[in-house]
Design an enzyme around this catalytic site. Structure first.
Site, PDB file in Angstrom:
ATOM      1  N   TYR A  44     -14.441   8.509 -11.250  1.00  0.00           N
ATOM      2  CA  TYR A  44     -14.139   7.277 -10.489  1.00  0.00           C
ATOM      3  C   TYR A  44     -14.790   6.081 -11.192  1.00  0.00           C
ATOM      4  CZ  TYR A  44     -14.848   3.488  -7.261  1.00  0.00           C
ATOM      5  OH  TYR A  44     -14.903   2.231  -6.715  1.00  0.00           O
ATOM      6  N   ASP A  65       0.860  -1.191   0.000  1.00  0.00           N
ATOM      7  CA  ASP A  65       0.000   0.000   0.000  1.00  0.00           C
ATOM      8  C   ASP A  65       0.894   1.238   0.000  1.00  0.00           C
ATOM      9  OD1 ASP A  65      -3.256   0.294   1.191  1.00  0.00           O
ATOM     10  OD2 ASP A  65      -1.993   2.063   0.875  1.00  0.00           O
ATOM     11  N   ASN A  78     -22.355  -0.924  -2.098  1.00  0.00           N
ATOM     12  CA  ASN A  78     -21.804   0.061  -1.155  1.00  0.00           C
ATOM     13  C   ASN A  78     -21.215  -0.603   0.087  1.00  0.00           C
ATOM     14  OD1 ASN A  78     -23.289   1.710  -3.058  1.00  0.00           O
ATOM     15  ND2 ASN A  78     -22.922   3.365  -1.583  1.00  0.00           N
ATOM     16  N   LYS A  94     -13.262   2.580 -13.308  1.00  0.00           N
ATOM     17  CA  LYS A  94     -13.619   1.177 -13.087  1.00  0.00           C
ATOM     18  C   LYS A  94     -14.116   0.554 -14.398  1.00  0.00           C
ATOM     19  CE  LYS A  94     -12.487   0.885  -8.777  1.00  0.00           C
ATOM     20  NZ  LYS A  94     -11.322   0.079  -8.357  1.00  0.00           N
ATOM     21  N   SER A 116     -16.682  -2.106  -9.298  1.00  0.00           N
ATOM     22  CA  SER A 116     -17.694  -1.343  -8.563  1.00  0.00           C
ATOM     23  C   SER A 116     -19.001  -1.286  -9.325  1.00  0.00           C
ATOM     24  CB  SER A 116     -17.161   0.087  -8.360  1.00  0.00           C
ATOM     25  OG  SER A 116     -18.197   0.974  -8.023  1.00  0.00           O
TER      26      SER A 116
HETATM   27  C1  WQD Z   1     -24.160   7.038  -0.872  1.00  0.00           C
HETATM   28  C2  WQD Z   1     -25.355   7.967  -0.842  1.00  0.00           C
HETATM   29  C3  WQD Z   1     -24.832  10.224  -1.420  1.00  0.00           C
HETATM   30  C4  WQD Z   1     -22.496  11.293   2.093  1.00  0.00           C
HETATM   31  C5  WQD Z   1     -19.805   4.213  -3.096  1.00  0.00           C
HETATM   32  C6  WQD Z   1     -18.331   4.190  -2.884  1.00  0.00           C
HETATM   33  C7  WQD Z   1     -17.620   3.901  -4.163  1.00  0.00           C
HETATM   34  C8  WQD Z   1     -18.238   2.710  -4.827  1.00  0.00           C
HETATM   35  C9  WQD Z   1     -19.709   2.880  -5.018  1.00  0.00           C
HETATM   36  C10 WQD Z   1     -17.095   0.664  -4.373  1.00  0.00           C
HETATM   37  C11 WQD Z   1     -25.356   8.950  -2.021  1.00  0.00           C
HETATM   38  C12 WQD Z   1     -25.360  10.117   0.010  1.00  0.00           C
HETATM   39  C13 WQD Z   1     -23.240  10.571   1.175  1.00  0.00           C
HETATM   40  C14 WQD Z   1     -23.101  12.374   2.780  1.00  0.00           C
HETATM   41  C15 WQD Z   1     -25.154  11.927   1.640  1.00  0.00           C
HETATM   42  N1  WQD Z   1     -18.027   1.527  -4.062  1.00  0.00           N
HETATM   43  N2  WQD Z   1     -24.556  10.881   0.968  1.00  0.00           N
HETATM   44  N3  WQD Z   1     -24.421  12.640   2.529  1.00  0.00           N
HETATM   45  O1  WQD Z   1     -21.394   7.514  -3.920  1.00  0.00           O
HETATM   46  O2  WQD Z   1     -22.763   5.388  -3.699  1.00  0.00           O
HETATM   47  O3  WQD Z   1     -20.204   5.345  -3.845  1.00  0.00           O
HETATM   48  O4  WQD Z   1     -20.256   3.076  -3.725  1.00  0.00           O
HETATM   49  O5  WQD Z   1     -16.297   0.760  -5.219  1.00  0.00           O
HETATM   50  O6  WQD Z   1     -16.259   3.638  -3.845  1.00  0.00           O
HETATM   51  O7  WQD Z   1     -17.947   5.444  -2.396  1.00  0.00           O
HETATM   52  O8  WQD Z   1     -21.365   6.115  -1.796  1.00  0.00           O
HETATM   53  O9  WQD Z   1     -21.552   6.634   0.592  1.00  0.00           O
HETATM   54  O10 WQD Z   1     -20.595   8.405  -0.978  1.00  0.00           O
HETATM   55  O11 WQD Z   1     -23.015   7.870  -1.077  1.00  0.00           O
HETATM   56  O12 WQD Z   1     -26.348  12.203   1.432  1.00  0.00           O
HETATM   57  O13 WQD Z   1     -22.485  13.090   3.620  1.00  0.00           O
HETATM   58  O14 WQD Z   1     -25.292   8.758   0.338  1.00  0.00           O
HETATM   59  O15 WQD Z   1     -25.340  11.381  -2.063  1.00  0.00           O
HETATM   60  O16 WQD Z   1     -26.687   9.151  -2.434  1.00  0.00           O
HETATM   61  P1  WQD Z   1     -21.519   6.154  -3.391  1.00  0.00           P
HETATM   62  P2  WQD Z   1     -21.559   7.298  -0.750  1.00  0.00           P
END
Ligand code: WQD
Length: 343
Positions: A152, A33, A181, A156, A127
């Protein structure tokens, strides 16, 4: 001799949980890493859980020669699990060049070295973002891809395309694991999501808000076309994800894989909205969360959740933890992390 597996991004969130599962399943894990968003200190906890201290290399995969040194040092690396990547959807919208360079150059280097050093199995951290802004869910592995909604997600998509084209020209078998997620923490409470940089994904934002590290949090939009207006995702426990990587290696080493590249969805097969996740957290922990509704976040898809039947049938994988377990373990970890940091 146990098969030696090089885990890139091993000191990160999913990487560290996968080290635990690999060791428990009898593999010899080697950690690599660049520690840009994690710390090798997590290997102390991995040792406490498993009794095994993983050899570690602080190396940036974008440096081909440094990475090649690791292969030279370790001789018989039979498998690779490639986690190392930048992964914040929202952040990637503002830093596309950094995401393309880091995520693609590191993949090309590790693939070149895997071929040179006769690696047999290559497991790639993909992803659900490869599906883009789908109009219906659940999605299965044959669901046509839409344009990825963020740089991002594009890295992928490109990563999977590179693997699809490179692997058939090698003697390697590859598996792309499409995570939905990832969330939660190991039930022992010794490891969990602990990025160097402030987390941007929902569950750690919730637990940091609940413990007072953040004074409040924002729900990014409640005007989407969903049952309560907030975005829907498929939250999968990190330990379930970790175990899928071990099963993927088993699948290749046991010669069950015929095609050069296989793809599997990893999710719980159901979707919850941001507001439902917040309510689940409050119900499970008894904490009340200070959140407000704010504008939509660029790069977000409206709703997506998985069909994981292929992983169930081929890998013998199925999720053992539910969303309440995710919230419980995430909260235990947040409280333990606070204690550890306050030592
Ligand atoms: C989830 C939901 C935000 C933060 C993730 C990983 C990414 C990939 C795909 C594996 C969204 C909402 C978030 C906040 C919010 N996984 N949110 N307030 O964007 O689905 O992506 O899954 O590779 O690596 O990051 O995940 O947790 O950022 O967002 O409302 O403070 O929560 O808008 O709808 P995301 P997330």
């Amino acid at each position: 001799m146990n098969k030696k597996i090089l885990v890139t991004g091993a000191t990160g969130y999913i990487g560290s949980h996968t080290l635990v599962d690999l060791i428990e399943q009898g593999y010899e894990a080697v950690s690599l890493d660049n520690e840009s968003n994690s710390s090798k200190d997590v290997l102390d906890a991995v040792k406490e859980i498993t009794g095994y201290r993983c050899p570690h290399h602080t190396v940036d995969l974008c440096d081909y020669n440094d990475t090649r040194e690791v292969f030279l040092q370790h001789g018989e690396i039979k498998g690779i699990i490639h986690f190392a990547a930048l992964k914040a959807v929202g952040e990637s919208v503002g830093q596309p060049l950094r995401y393309y360079e880091n995520n693609l150059v590191s993949l090309l280097n590790i693939l070149k070295l895997s071929q040179e050093f006769n690696v047999e199995a290559f497991v790639f951290s993909s992803s659900c973002t490869v599906y883009g802004d789908v109009s219906t869910s659940p999605v299965d592995e044959n669901t046509p891809w839409q344009e990825a909604a963020s740089p991002y997600g594009q890295t992928k998509q490109m990563g999977e395309k590179i693997i699809e084209n490179v692997i058939p020209t090698t003697n390697i078998k590859a598996i792309n694991l499409r995570y939905f997620n990832p969330a939660g923490a190991h039930p022992c409470g010794l490891i969990g999501e602990s990025p160097r940089n402030a987390p941007q994904n929902l569950v750690p934002v919730i637990t940091e808000t609940a413990i007072g590290k953040r004074k409040d949090m924002t729900v990014f939009g409640d005007d989407y076309s969903t049952r309560d207006g907030s975005c829907i995702r498929d939250y999968i426990h990190v330990c379930d994800l970790a175990h899928a990587h071990t099963l993927a290696l088993d699948y290749i080493f046991s010669k069950k894989q015929n095609k050069p590249v296989e793809v599997f969805n990893l999710g719980i097969g159901d979707g919850l909205s941001v507001l439902e996740i917040i309510r689940t957290f409050e119900e499970v922990t008894g904490e009340s969360l200070n959140y407000r509704i704010g504008p939509r976040r660029p790069g977000d898809v409206v709703a997506i959740f998985s069909n994981y039947e292929k992983a169930k049938k081929e890998l013998g994988w199925s999720p053992q933890y539910n969303v309440k377990d995710i919230m419980k373990t995430a909260w235990i970890w947040e409280k333990n992390r606070q204690k550890l940091l306050n030592i």
